[in-house]
Design an enzyme around this catalytic site. Structure first.
Site, PDB file in Angstrom:
ATOM      1  N   SER A 288      41.221  84.084  -9.094  1.00 25.35           N
ATOM      2  CA  SER A 288      41.085  83.700 -10.965  1.00 25.35           C
ATOM      3  C   SER A 288      40.101  83.347 -10.528  1.00 25.35           C
ATOM      4  O   SER A 288      38.819  82.905  -9.634  1.00 25.35           O
ATOM      5  CB  SER A 288      41.902  82.862 -10.907  1.00 25.35           C
ATOM      6  OG  SER A 288      41.906  81.978 -12.254  1.00 25.35           O
TER       7      SER A 288
ATOM      8  N   TYR B  17      46.041  74.306  -9.146  1.00 24.99           N
ATOM      9  CA  TYR B  17      45.570  76.304  -9.613  1.00 24.99           C
ATOM     10  C   TYR B  17      43.972  76.457  -8.460  1.00 24.99           C
ATOM     11  O   TYR B  17      44.418  77.834  -8.320  1.00 24.99           O
ATOM     12  CB  TYR B  17      45.870  76.770 -10.802  1.00 24.99           C
ATOM     13  CG  TYR B  17      46.147  77.695 -11.194  1.00 24.99           C
ATOM     14  CD1 TYR B  17      47.433  78.589 -10.984  1.00 24.99           C
ATOM     15  CD2 TYR B  17      44.878  78.988 -11.030  1.00 24.99           C
ATOM     16  CE1 TYR B  17      46.823  80.214 -11.472  1.00 24.99           C
ATOM     17  CE2 TYR B  17      44.608  79.652 -12.371  1.00 24.99           C
ATOM     18  CZ  TYR B  17      45.845  80.628 -11.830  1.00 24.99           C
ATOM     19  OH  TYR B  17      46.286  81.805 -11.733  1.00 24.99           O
TER      20      TYR B  17
END
Length: 269
Positions: free
Chosen positions: A131, A144
């Site tokens: 990501s 995250y």
């Protein structure tokens, strides 16, 4: 491009389904995975196998099933993952462990399972879906960011360790795309009276707006297709809106406090 045998974790929805559908349309044999096949009895985009990335036994079973049937496994796309939000201080530790088990340990289990077969057949490709959030510590998405950053670093290390085996390893780092990740994301509760109550709620609302306004996940699918065709893939492939990709360049060239100020302004903190 020759027909490839491709395994995509988390293939039943979102980015994984888009990747699988696109690669199938190009003549490849695609196997996707899901934790519960019973929830996808009408799924017909490509073949689904039951697999939980937190279970090495289920991983080995699925990989063995593919190799037994196809005689090879050309590409692994480590896509399965979960979202998590919350203040670093207030996120329950069991949820921290869960997101690392899924987003980091899960892909590591997958890579360990396919590497012997790829070495045996003299080559293969592993694409880790990380990501853009993994390149920076984002407020209220710190855990995250940490899982995706860790996976990106393992990708770099493993590329060097396996360079003599004909195995190519890379990562694709999406920005915000319109998927169902927000629905499945763990949200630490907005605790009444918490020191973070107001600012965390504002950040949650902003995150959901970003996902809702995200790009078409087929953009990631097309990038994966192009990578599969490359003889020498790069280490990192960010995919997303211009400002999301340029943020990675800015982090490299700007002083830390200046870059932090940009993030604070972006998240209205």
């Amino acid at each position: 491009m020759d027909k490839k045998v491709i395994l995509i974790t988390g293939g039943s929805s979102g980015i994984g389904k888009s990747i699988g559908t696109f690669l199938t349309s190009k003549g490849n044999k695609v196997y996707g995975t899901t934790r519960n096949l019973n929830k996808h009895t009408d799924f017909d985009a490509f073949e689904l196998l039951q697999l939980d990335v937190k279970s090495p036994e289920s991983i080995q079973k699925a990989v063995s099933q593919i190799v037994s049937k196809e005689g090879k496994l050309d590409v692994l796309v480590n896509n399965a993952g979960v979202g998590i939000t919350g203040p670093v201080e207030e996120t329950p530790h069991e949820e921290i462990l869960n997101v690392f088990d899924t987003n980091f340990h899960g892909p590591v289990h997958m890579m360990k399972a396919v590497l012997p077969q790829m070495r045996k057949q003299g080559g293969g490709l592993i694409i880790n879906i990380t990501s853009i959030a993994g390149y920076m510590g984002l407020p209220f998405r710190g855990y995250y960011s940490a899982t995706k950053g860790a996976l990106g670093l393992i990708t770099e290390a493993l590329r060097m360790e396996t360079k003599d085996f004909g195995i190519k390893i890379t990562n694709v780092a999406p920005g915000d795309f319109t998927t169902n990740i927000a629905a499945g994301r763990y949200h630490a509760p907005v605790a009444q009276g918490s020191a973070y109550e107001q600012v965390y709620q504002q950040s949650l609302d902003l995150m959901n707006q970003h996902v809702d306004a995200g790009g078409d996940p087929m953009m990631v699918a097309r990038k994966v297709y192009k990578i599969i065709q490359k003889q020498k893939p790069k280490i990192h492939y960010p995919v997303g809106a211009f400002m999301q990709k340029i943020s990675l360049f800015l982090k490299k060239i700007l002083p830390g406090k200046v870059y932090e100020k940009l993030l604070l302004n972006h998240y209205k903190l």
